[in-house]
Design an enzyme around this catalytic site. Structure first.
Site, PDB file in Angstrom:
ATOM      1  N   SER A 126       0.758  -1.531   0.127  1.00 40.47           N
ATOM      2  CA  SER A 126      -0.121   0.012   0.006  1.00 40.47           C
ATOM      3  C   SER A 126       0.582   1.230  -0.068  1.00 40.47           C
ATOM      4  CB  SER A 126      -0.833   0.113   1.245  1.00 40.47           C
ATOM      5  OG  SER A 126      -1.274   1.253   1.327  1.00 40.47           O
ATOM      6  N   GLU A 128       0.172   3.593   1.606  1.00 40.93           N
ATOM      7  CA  GLU A 128       0.254   3.876   3.250  1.00 40.93           C
ATOM      8  C   GLU A 128       1.850   3.688   3.809  1.00 40.93           C
ATOM      9  OE1 GLU A 128      -2.073   5.504   5.324  1.00 40.93           O
ATOM     10  OE2 GLU A 128      -2.793   6.010   3.768  1.00 40.93           O
ATOM     11  N   TYR A 150      -1.238   0.419  10.613  1.00 42.08           N
ATOM     12  CA  TYR A 150      -1.816  -0.374   9.397  1.00 42.08           C
ATOM     13  C   TYR A 150      -0.609  -0.089   8.530  1.00 42.08           C
ATOM     14  CZ  TYR A 150      -3.540  -0.862   4.517  1.00 42.08           C
ATOM     15  OH  TYR A 150      -3.906  -1.357   3.337  1.00 42.08           O
TER      16      TYR A 150
HETATM   17  P1  NAP Z   1     -11.336  -4.489   2.074  1.00 39.82           P
HETATM   18  O1  NAP Z   1     -12.547  -4.247   1.228  1.00 39.82           O
HETATM   19  O2  NAP Z   1     -11.506  -4.248   3.449  1.00 39.82           O
HETATM   20  O3  NAP Z   1     -11.171  -6.551   1.944  1.00 39.82           O
HETATM   21  C1  NAP Z   1     -10.681  -7.095   2.946  1.00 39.82           C
HETATM   22  C2  NAP Z   1     -10.953  -8.562   2.946  1.00 39.82           C
HETATM   23  O4  NAP Z   1      -9.836  -9.036   3.881  1.00 39.82           O
HETATM   24  C3  NAP Z   1     -12.158  -8.895   3.065  1.00 39.82           C
HETATM   25  O5  NAP Z   1     -12.651 -10.010   2.329  1.00 39.82           O
HETATM   26  C4  NAP Z   1     -11.937  -9.645   4.403  1.00 39.82           C
HETATM   27  O6  NAP Z   1     -13.144 -10.628   4.943  1.00 39.82           O
HETATM   28  C5  NAP Z   1     -10.749 -10.077   4.425  1.00 39.82           C
HETATM   29  N1  NAP Z   1     -10.022 -10.486   5.817  1.00 39.82           N
HETATM   30  C6  NAP Z   1      -9.891  -9.732   6.913  1.00 39.82           C
HETATM   31  N2  NAP Z   1      -9.258 -10.233   7.894  1.00 39.82           N
HETATM   32  C7  NAP Z   1      -9.067 -11.591   7.294  1.00 39.82           C
HETATM   33  C8  NAP Z   1      -8.690 -12.614   7.873  1.00 39.82           C
HETATM   34  N3  NAP Z   1      -8.205 -12.571   9.285  1.00 39.82           N
HETATM   35  N4  NAP Z   1      -8.660 -13.774   7.318  1.00 39.82           N
HETATM   36  C9  NAP Z   1      -9.187 -13.971   6.173  1.00 39.82           C
HETATM   37  N5  NAP Z   1      -9.613 -12.775   5.576  1.00 39.82           N
HETATM   38  C10 NAP Z   1      -9.690 -11.707   6.222  1.00 39.82           C
HETATM   39  O7  NAP Z   1     -10.103  -4.196   1.439  1.00 39.82           O
HETATM   40  P2  NAP Z   1      -9.757  -3.717  -0.512  1.00 39.82           P
HETATM   41  O8  NAP Z   1      -9.985  -2.509  -0.402  1.00 39.82           O
HETATM   42  O9  NAP Z   1     -10.414  -4.807  -1.205  1.00 39.82           O
HETATM   43  O10 NAP Z   1      -8.255  -4.158  -0.291  1.00 39.82           O
HETATM   44  C11 NAP Z   1      -7.674  -5.355  -0.606  1.00 39.82           C
HETATM   45  C12 NAP Z   1      -6.221  -5.451  -0.026  1.00 39.82           C
HETATM   46  O11 NAP Z   1      -5.490  -4.261  -0.728  1.00 39.82           O
HETATM   47  C13 NAP Z   1      -6.007  -5.183   1.399  1.00 39.82           C
HETATM   48  O12 NAP Z   1      -4.814  -5.861   1.887  1.00 39.82           O
HETATM   49  C14 NAP Z   1      -5.706  -3.806   1.681  1.00 39.82           C
HETATM   50  O13 NAP Z   1      -5.002  -3.452   2.762  1.00 39.82           O
HETATM   51  C15 NAP Z   1      -4.721  -3.609   0.255  1.00 39.82           C
HETATM   52  N6  NAP Z   1      -4.716  -2.034  -0.223  1.00 39.82           N
HETATM   53  C16 NAP Z   1      -6.183  -1.523  -0.529  1.00 39.82           C
HETATM   54  C17 NAP Z   1      -6.067  -0.392  -1.339  1.00 39.82           C
HETATM   55  C18 NAP Z   1      -7.327   0.393  -1.535  1.00 39.82           C
HETATM   56  O14 NAP Z   1      -7.078   1.608  -1.969  1.00 39.82           O
HETATM   57  N7  NAP Z   1      -8.418  -0.385  -1.715  1.00 39.82           N
HETATM   58  C19 NAP Z   1      -4.857   0.264  -1.562  1.00 39.82           C
HETATM   59  C20 NAP Z   1      -3.538  -0.441  -1.062  1.00 39.82           C
HETATM   60  C21 NAP Z   1      -3.564  -1.818  -0.518  1.00 39.82           C
HETATM   61  P3  NAP Z   1     -14.565 -10.144   5.544  1.00 39.82           P
HETATM   62  O15 NAP Z   1     -15.426  -9.768   4.374  1.00 39.82           O
HETATM   63  O16 NAP Z   1     -14.745 -11.362   6.166  1.00 39.82           O
HETATM   64  O17 NAP Z   1     -14.265  -8.844   6.326  1.00 39.82           O
HETATM   65  O1  F7E Z   2      -8.980   8.105   4.013  1.00 41.25           O
HETATM   66  C1  F7E Z   2      -9.376  11.577   5.248  1.00 41.25           C
HETATM   67  C2  F7E Z   2      -8.447  10.554   6.005  1.00 41.25           C
HETATM   68  O2  F7E Z   2     -10.043   6.041   5.147  1.00 41.25           O
HETATM   69  C3  F7E Z   2      -8.657   8.970   3.007  1.00 41.25           C
HETATM   70  C4  F7E Z   2      -7.319   2.220   2.425  1.00 41.25           C
HETATM   71  O3  F7E Z   2      -7.643   1.253   1.279  1.00 41.25           O
HETATM   72  O4  F7E Z   2      -6.102   3.697   1.110  1.00 41.25           O
HETATM   73  C5  F7E Z   2      -7.004   3.502   2.012  1.00 41.25           C
HETATM   74  O5  F7E Z   2      -6.506   4.277   3.319  1.00 41.25           O
HETATM   75  C6  F7E Z   2      -8.400  10.265   3.645  1.00 41.25           C
HETATM   76  C7  F7E Z   2      -7.668  10.197   5.017  1.00 41.25           C
HETATM   77  O6  F7E Z   2      -8.379   5.925   3.291  1.00 41.25           O
HETATM   78  C8  F7E Z   2     -12.689  11.267   6.864  1.00 41.25           C
HETATM   79  O7  F7E Z   2      -7.904  11.233   7.172  1.00 41.25           O
HETATM   80  C9  F7E Z   2     -11.146  12.802   6.121  1.00 41.25           C
HETATM   81  O8  F7E Z   2      -6.402  11.175   5.039  1.00 41.25           O
HETATM   82  O9  F7E Z   2     -10.654   6.906   2.573  1.00 41.25           O
HETATM   83  P1  F7E Z   2      -9.725   6.617   3.733  1.00 41.25           P
HETATM   84  P2  F7E Z   2      -6.903   5.828   3.597  1.00 41.25           P
HETATM   85  O10 F7E Z   2      -6.547   6.027   4.936  1.00 41.25           O
HETATM   86  O11 F7E Z   2      -6.089   6.699   2.454  1.00 41.25           O
HETATM   87  C10 F7E Z   2      -4.772   3.021   1.432  1.00 41.25           C
HETATM   88  C11 F7E Z   2      -4.162   3.006   0.213  1.00 41.25           C
HETATM   89  C12 F7E Z   2      -5.097   1.676   1.877  1.00 41.25           C
HETATM   90  O12 F7E Z   2      -3.966   0.841   1.752  1.00 41.25           O
HETATM   91  C13 F7E Z   2      -5.948   1.409   2.974  1.00 41.25           C
HETATM   92  O13 F7E Z   2      -6.249   0.025   3.259  1.00 41.25           O
HETATM   93  O14 F7E Z   2      -9.442  10.799   4.011  1.00 41.25           O
HETATM   94  N1  F7E Z   2     -10.638  11.889   5.898  1.00 41.25           N
HETATM   95  N2  F7E Z   2     -12.597  12.634   6.702  1.00 41.25           N
HETATM   96  C14 F7E Z   2     -11.519  10.526   6.059  1.00 41.25           C
HETATM   97  N3  F7E Z   2     -11.410   9.515   5.975  1.00 41.25           N
HETATM   98  C15 F7E Z   2     -12.204   8.490   6.357  1.00 41.25           C
HETATM   99  N4  F7E Z   2     -12.307   7.168   6.373  1.00 41.25           N
HETATM  100  N5  F7E Z   2     -13.559   9.157   7.132  1.00 41.25           N
HETATM  101  C16 F7E Z   2     -13.708  10.471   7.248  1.00 41.25           C
HETATM  102  O15 F7E Z   2     -14.552  10.988   7.892  1.00 41.25           O
END
Ligand code: NAP
Ligand code: F7E
Length: 324
Positions: A126, A128, A150
């Site tokens: 990520s 992050e 995270y």
């Molecule tokens: P998400 O919607 O939160 O999905 C997370 C998945 O992980 C769900 O299917 C969840 O299952 C499963 N999970 C959580 N804990 C588990 C465990 N202990 N054993 C087995 N399964 C488990 O996340 P996403 O947005 O699709 O992201 C996919 C991956 O990419 C994650 O690793 C995230 O950190 C990473 N990532 C996401 C982003 C983004 O912007 N979306 C960017 C960079 C990296 P349940 O449905 O049962 O909760």
């Molecule tokens: O926050 C700001 C918050 O929770 C984005 C995950 O998929 O992307 C995701 O992480 C920004 C932050 O995503 C609210 O402070 C303001 O600056 O949508 P977010 P994230 O933290 O960037 C990365 C790449 C991952 O890997 C993660 O798994 O938005 N913000 N107000 C808020 N955020 C939330 N959630 N809620 C608010 O009310």
């Protein structure tokens, strides 16, 4: 006749898991999804393809379940998307986040090493990890400076992937993906929170939207575009690390402006700042340089920021109208 390729996806019930499963099915793969046991079924994102995939119980916290799953199903590719993925929750549950998002990666890699080290592996790393950025834009060589439990856990996941590649010669890949969104995004993430709220306010179901830091900036792309990059990494002769991003950054405020504007509203009339959504340590600015992915994988994003916001608002309006 050649056997179809077989992929195992952890996190198949999540946003990315559902798009990746669709993509791999379209490529002719057998798709196996690992799901964790829960008292209620949460298959909303995969219901439409449920008949075409195989779902098996397992958990990132339990290595034996993964060893058995690999032994019994013999995938050729494993995509590790499962994680505790919500940054805000990682301060409230830092140990659980570390167990799942950090050590969980070692459990999958070790299961692969034990059962069949030729299985190709994708780790969902990520942006992050860049956190308090030391370079703009961020690329594969940019030093990490995570700002949340995270982010710290993802740094561990990245390096253990590199380590298994170097220690055991495994085809282990780290995709450093910047934020990617879609109508399937969880409601707690800021983009979906905004589009859902804009739709609810437009339909008279809500009156305000409470948010935290409106000035933070993210490089937001469409999840449907990003899963192709995951697959492309596993089709290369050599494994590697790849930044996947659009190269453009937008503020939360701009996201609000577009989403509310799309339904004819001014966000300033509805958005209320709320301390509860501020973070103990913020990631202020993320913007990725995905030149490596573009050159080596031939990948590029197709969906613009404006189209993404519009797609999400329209999907939320349609969903709410069906529920009414
Ligand atoms: P998400 O919607 O939160 O999905 C997370 C998945 O992980 C769900 O299917 C969840 O299952 C499963 N999970 C959580 N804990 C588990 C465990 N202990 N054993 C087995 N399964 C488990 O996340 P996403 O947005 O699709 O992201 C996919 C991956 O990419 C994650 O690793 C995230 O950190 C990473 N990532 C996401 C982003 C983004 O912007 N979306 C960017 C960079 C990296 P349940 O449905 O049962 O909760
Ligand atoms: O926050 C700001 C918050 O929770 C984005 C995950 O998929 O992307 C995701 O992480 C920004 C932050 O995503 C609210 O402070 C303001 O600056 O949508 P977010 P994230 O933290 O960037 C990365 C790449 C991952 O890997 C993660 O798994 O938005 N913000 N107000 C808020 N955020 C939330 N959630 N809620 C608010 O009310």
């Amino acid at each position: 006749m050649a056997q179809p390729k077989r992929a195992l996806i952890t996190g198949i019930t999540g946003q990315d898991g559902s798009y990746l499963a669709e993509f791999l099915l379209a490529q002719g793969y057998d798709v196996i999804g690992m799901i964790r046991r829960s008292s209620t079924v949460n298959f909303e994102r995969i219901r439409h393809i449920q008949e075409k995939i195989t779902l098996i119980s397992g958990d990132l916290l339990d290595e034996v379940s993964m060893i058995n799953m690999l032994r019994e199903n013999r995938p050729t590719e494993v995509y590790n998307l499962a994680a505790q993925s919500f940054v805000q929750t990682s301060w409230a549950q830092p140990v659980f986040t570390g167990e799942t998002t950090a050590l969980g990666v070692t459990r999958v890699l070790d299961a692969i090493r034990i059962v069949d080290p030729d299985i190709r592996f994708y780790q969902a790393s990520s942006s992050e990890m860049f956190g308090k950025v030391v370079e703009v834009p961020q690329r594969e060589s940019t030093p990490f400076y995570p700002r949340s439990p995270y982010g710290v856990a993802k740094v561990y996941g990245h390096w253990i992937t590199v380590n298994y590649r170097e220690s055991y010669g495994m085809h282990a890949n780290s995709g450093i993906l910047f934020n990617h969104e879609s109508p399937r995004r969880g409601l707690e993430f800021v983009t979906r929170k905004i589009t859902n709220s804009a739709a609810r306010i437009k339909l008279g179901l809500d009156k305000e939207l409470r948010l935290g830091n409106l000035d933070s900036q993210r490089d937001w792309g469409f999840a449907g575009d990003y899963v192709k990059a995951m697959w492309l990494m596993l089709q290369q002769d050599q494994p590697g690390d790849f930044v996947v991003a659009t190269g453009q950054t937008q503020s939360v405020r701009r996201f609000c402006e577009l989403a509310f504007g799309h339904v004819g509203l001014d966000y300033r009339d509805y958005v209320v700042l709320d301390e509860r959504f501020m973070r103990p340590a913020e990631v202020d600015l993320l913007v990725g340089d995905s030149s490596n992915a573009r050159e080596v994988l031939g990948w590029q994003p197709k969906t613009s920021f404006e189209d993404l916001v519009q797609m999400m608002v329209e999907a939320d309006i349609a969903l709410l109208k069906v529920k009414r």
